[in-house]
Design a protein around this motif. Structure first.
Motif, PDB file in Angstrom:
ATOM      1  N   ALA A   1      98.775   6.356 168.815  1.00 44.39           N
ATOM      2  CA  ALA A   1      98.826   4.867 169.002  1.00 44.39           C
ATOM      3  C   ALA A   1      99.981   4.080 168.447  1.00 44.39           C
ATOM      4  O   ALA A   1     100.329   3.281 169.398  1.00 44.39           O
ATOM      5  CB  ALA A   1      97.586   4.240 168.280  1.00 44.39           C
TER       6      ALA A   1
ATOM      7  N   HIS B   1      93.525   6.403 168.251  1.00 45.91           N
ATOM      8  CA  HIS B   1      92.601   5.740 169.387  1.00 45.91           C
ATOM      9  C   HIS B   1      92.526   4.312 169.127  1.00 45.91           C
ATOM     10  O   HIS B   1      93.534   3.626 168.957  1.00 45.91           O
ATOM     11  CB  HIS B   1      91.662   6.684 170.048  1.00 45.91           C
TER      12      HIS B   1
ATOM     13  N   ASP C   1      92.576  -2.618 170.757  1.00 41.89           N
ATOM     14  CA  ASP C   1      92.774  -1.395 170.026  1.00 41.89           C
ATOM     15  C   ASP C   1      93.838  -1.373 169.172  1.00 41.89           C
ATOM     16  O   ASP C   1      94.801  -2.245 168.919  1.00 41.89           O
ATOM     17  CB  ASP C   1      92.654  -0.151 171.011  1.00 41.89           C
ATOM     18  N   ARG C   2      94.085  -0.191 168.446  1.00 49.37           N
ATOM     19  CA  ARG C   2      95.106   0.091 167.600  1.00 49.37           C
ATOM     20  C   ARG C   2      96.589  -0.259 167.948  1.00 49.37           C
ATOM     21  O   ARG C   2      97.440  -0.853 167.349  1.00 49.37           O
ATOM     22  CB  ARG C   2      95.119   1.271 166.943  1.00 49.37           C
ATOM     23  N   LYS C   3      96.725   0.578 169.161  1.00 49.26           N
ATOM     24  CA  LYS C   3      97.905   0.304 169.945  1.00 49.26           C
ATOM     25  C   LYS C   3      98.409  -1.128 170.326  1.00 49.26           C
ATOM     26  O   LYS C   3      99.450  -1.502 169.879  1.00 49.26           O
ATOM     27  CB  LYS C   3      98.186   1.317 171.087  1.00 49.26           C
TER      28      LYS C   3
END
Length: 172
Positions: free
Chosen positions: A11, A137, A150-152
């Motif tokens: 990520a 993820h 999300d984390r990314k």
């Protein structure tokens, strides 16, 4: 430009590559597993920020890169509520350090309690969400925003702040 990334977390690496490819031409990347120099589970803003800086410096030192990135996720307590906190750092080969922080949301008590007891957020989230390797993820941010962030994506925002600072100060 050769860029070192102080992690092999998918990520985080994906976020760096996404942002750098948007703003810097001809970038190459080297993901390096380096120590943060802080606790495995940073428990304050300061510790999380320092972990990001340490990772950026260590990645730069372990490579022939022009800049190094460090990203660190942690937690902090505000009014007896545990929040996520996230920091990133960009360090240049001339010693300049840029930092930025990102999204912060409260964690439910059933997630905070095991962290306060000494566990890391990643494994706690795996058990809570009944997922595997959450940290690479969706992350806790993905779980608790119903997948909206999300984390990314969270780190993309922070990294955009960093690259913007870097580009601005390189012009002066």
């Amino acid at each position: 430009m050769h860029i070192a990334i102080g992690t092999k977390n998918r990520a985080k690496v994906g976020a760096v590559e996404t942002v750098v490819h948007t703003y810097i031409e001809d970038a190459t990347f080297e993901a390096i597993d380096v120590a943060s120099g802080v606790r495995d589970q940073p428990m304050t803003e300061e510790e999380t920020r320092q972990g990001a800086i340490n990772r950026a410096r260590a990645a730069l030192a372990a490579s022939d890169a022009s800049i190094g990135f460090g990203l660190e996720g942690g937690v902090k307590i505000v009014d007896d509520v545990m929040y996520l906190c996230n920091w990133a750092a960009l360090v240049t080969d001339s010693g300049d350090v840029y930092t930025a922080a990102g999204a912060q949301i409260p964690l439910p008590a059933q997630v905070a309690a095991p962290i306060l007891a000494g566990q890391e957020l990643g494994p706690v989230m795996d058990a809570y969400a009944q997922q595997t390797n959450t940290r690479e993820h969706s992350g806790a941010i993905g779980v608790f925003t119903n997948g909206y962030v999300d984390r990314k994506e969270m780190f993309v925002h922070i990294l955009t702040l960093l690259v913007g600072q870097y580009m601005y100060f390189q012009q002066l």
